[in-house]
Scaffold this active site. Structure first.
Site, PDB file in Angstrom:
ATOM      1  N   CYS A 133       2.455  -2.726   0.862  1.00 59.62           N
ATOM      2  CA  CYS A 133       1.232  -2.249   1.506  1.00 59.62           C
ATOM      3  C   CYS A 133       0.210  -3.374   1.629  1.00 59.62           C
ATOM      4  CB  CYS A 133       0.641  -1.070   0.746  1.00 59.62           C
ATOM      5  SG  CYS A 133       0.275  -1.405  -0.992  1.00 59.62           S
ATOM      6  N   HIS A 413      -3.401   0.401  -4.175  1.00 56.53           N
ATOM      7  CA  HIS A 413      -2.781   0.623  -2.865  1.00 56.53           C
ATOM      8  C   HIS A 413      -3.698   0.055  -1.792  1.00 56.53           C
ATOM      9  CE1 HIS A 413      -0.311   2.357   0.236  1.00 56.53           C
ATOM     10  NE2 HIS A 413      -1.281   3.125   0.680  1.00 56.53           N
TER      11      HIS A 413
END
Length: 468
Positions: A133, A413
């Protein structure tokens, strides 16, 4: 805290940070088999010599001055054993020169595991292929960088690939990024997996190959530097020349001399779009003597305070003048001086990294302070800021991309937000999941990397329409 600002590697560096030691040192010659080795040591057979021919009555044509000389006896070839069999090398193809065949192209697309479907142009997602990510969020922001995307999808990059640059990747990173960019802007895929891209960058930065979480700042720095070296228009770098700034009558002359000197060794599309120039000024408080230098930068890494702040304040803190003890070149004595850094030349694409992570031994800390940053009309001009030192320089920026980070370094994230340069709409890129959003929703405390452009919305759209 003083922020660390990345600068492009110069030619005098002893080692290239892009490269890790190769896995092999080329083909290794195998030893001959026992039989062949025996023949190599066998003495040559005795060969009987034929009787010499009598000297010619007339001088051959090769003899000079008509002198009569006997012709030399014919040379006897020594009996040599057959050479040892060499290993067969697999043929290699330089893709910088030869494009992929139709079959190879199909296979390359299949490795991306694309999800076919008609989507809005420029809104293809990227699958997470193992904690990637951090990479996907940055790639979506760079994909929304209209002039850079135009440069790759139109094929302009092919004429500027520099495969002989020892500081680059022989064009591999540039070629893989071009292929990925074209796929993202093909409007045929809903999402795809950038496997070949990850393998390509992993060959030169192995830590990007594993499945642990990485810092998107490190990836951005590596990627822009790798693209710069692969696309450097300078094929033969001259030796770095030290500049004597004392001979210039103005800052402008010194800055221009430093910029042109830098471009004799570094000249690429990355320099054209992303790089600017700092002015470093040290002033003696005793006699007023000034020492000035100019350095290039590719992005700004600015400190973030513990309380609510603004982007302007973050940049001002980065450029804050400090008091130091310094040996003046004029006084030649140690004394008090001021030292400060300001921006002299602004890039077309300004990347700002909010320094949210701090390290102290084994401890890692994240600063989750909300930073108020402008979405449009970001005035970087001398009359509006204290960190611009060039009275003739100034740009008005607008935001087009943000990389957000949620959670901690160990379990966080990354999510990208980018403005589509064709439609003008904003989207959230959560790996392969894409959702529409409003521009004001980008202003969050999770903002980490900010991407600004000085190009107008109309010009951005033209870049991508021309690319089609």
């Amino acid at each position: 805290a003083v922020a660390v600002v990345a600068t492009t590697a110069g030619p005098d560096q002893p080692a290239n940070p892009l490269h890790s030691p190769p896995s092999s040192a080329g083909s290794v010659r195998t030893p001959p088999p026992p039989a062949a080795a025996a023949e190599l040591t066998r003495p040559a057979q005795q060969v009987s010599r034929p009787p010499q021919q009598p000297a010619a009555r007339h001088p051959p044509a090769h003899q000079a001055g008509g002198a009569v000389r006997p012709s030399p006896p014919p040379q006897q070839a020594a009996v040599r054993p057959p050479p040892a069999q060499q290993p067969v090398k697999n043929p290699t193809v330089n893709r910088v020169v030869k494009p992929l065949s139709a079959r190879e192209l199909d296979e390359k697309y299949l490795r991306m595991m694309p999800a076919h479907g008609s989507v809005q142009l420029g809104t293809c997602g990227l699958k997470n292929i193992g904690n990637t990510c951090f990479m996907n969020a940055v790639l979506q922001c760079l994909s929304a960088t209209a002039p850079l995307t135009n440069y790759f999808i139109t094929g302009k990059y092919k004429k500027e690939i520099n495969p002989d640059n020892i500081l680059g990747t022989k064009g591999l990173v540039a070629e893989e990024y071009a292929f990925l960019t074209k796929a993202l802007w093909s409007d045929k895929f809903r999402h795809l997996a950038p496997k070949d891209w990850k393998e390509a960058i992993g060959r030169f930065r192995p830590q990007f190959l594993d499945f642990s979480q990485k810092d998107s700042q490190e990836f951005t720095s590596f990627m822009l530097d790798a693209l710069h070296e692969d696309l450097n228009r300078v094929t033969t770098r001259p030796k770095n020349q030290e500049i004597d700034y004392s001979k210039f009558e103005s800052y402008r002359e010194g800055a221009e001399a430093a910029w042109q000197n830098y471009k004799t060794r570094n000249n690429s599309v990355i320099v054209d779009l992303f790089q600017g120039q700092f002015r470093n000024l040290t002033c003696c408080l005793k006699c007023g003597y000034e020492s000035v230098t100019f350095d290039t930068f590719m992005y700004l890494t600015v400190p973030v305070s513990k309380s609510r702040t603004t982007l302007q304040e973050c940049i001002e803190n980065f450029c804050q003048t400090e008091r130091i003890e310094w040996r003046c070149d004029k006084c030649n004595v140690m004394g008090d001086a001021t030292k400060g850094i300001t921006i002299w030349r602004l890039p077309h694409i300004l990347v700002v990294i909010l320094k949210r992570f701090s390290y102290s031994g084994m401890w890692r800390d994240k600063i989750s302070t909300f930073v108020d940053f402008p979405v449009s009309n970001f005035k970087a001009t001398p009359d509006q800021t204290t960190w611009m030192s060039n009275p003739a320089e100034g740009k008005i920026y607008r935001l087009f991309g943000v990389t957000n980070h949620t959670g901690t370094l160990e379990g966080g994230h990354y999510i990208g937000c980018a403005r589509n340069p064709v439609s003008g709409d904003w989207f959230t890129y959560d790996d392969h999941v894409i959702r529409p959003m409003k521009a004001e929703q980008t202003r969050k405390k999770e903002a980490y990397l900010l991407f600004y452009t000085s190009f107008t919305e109309k010009r951005d759209k033209e870049y991508l329409i021309q690319g089609r």
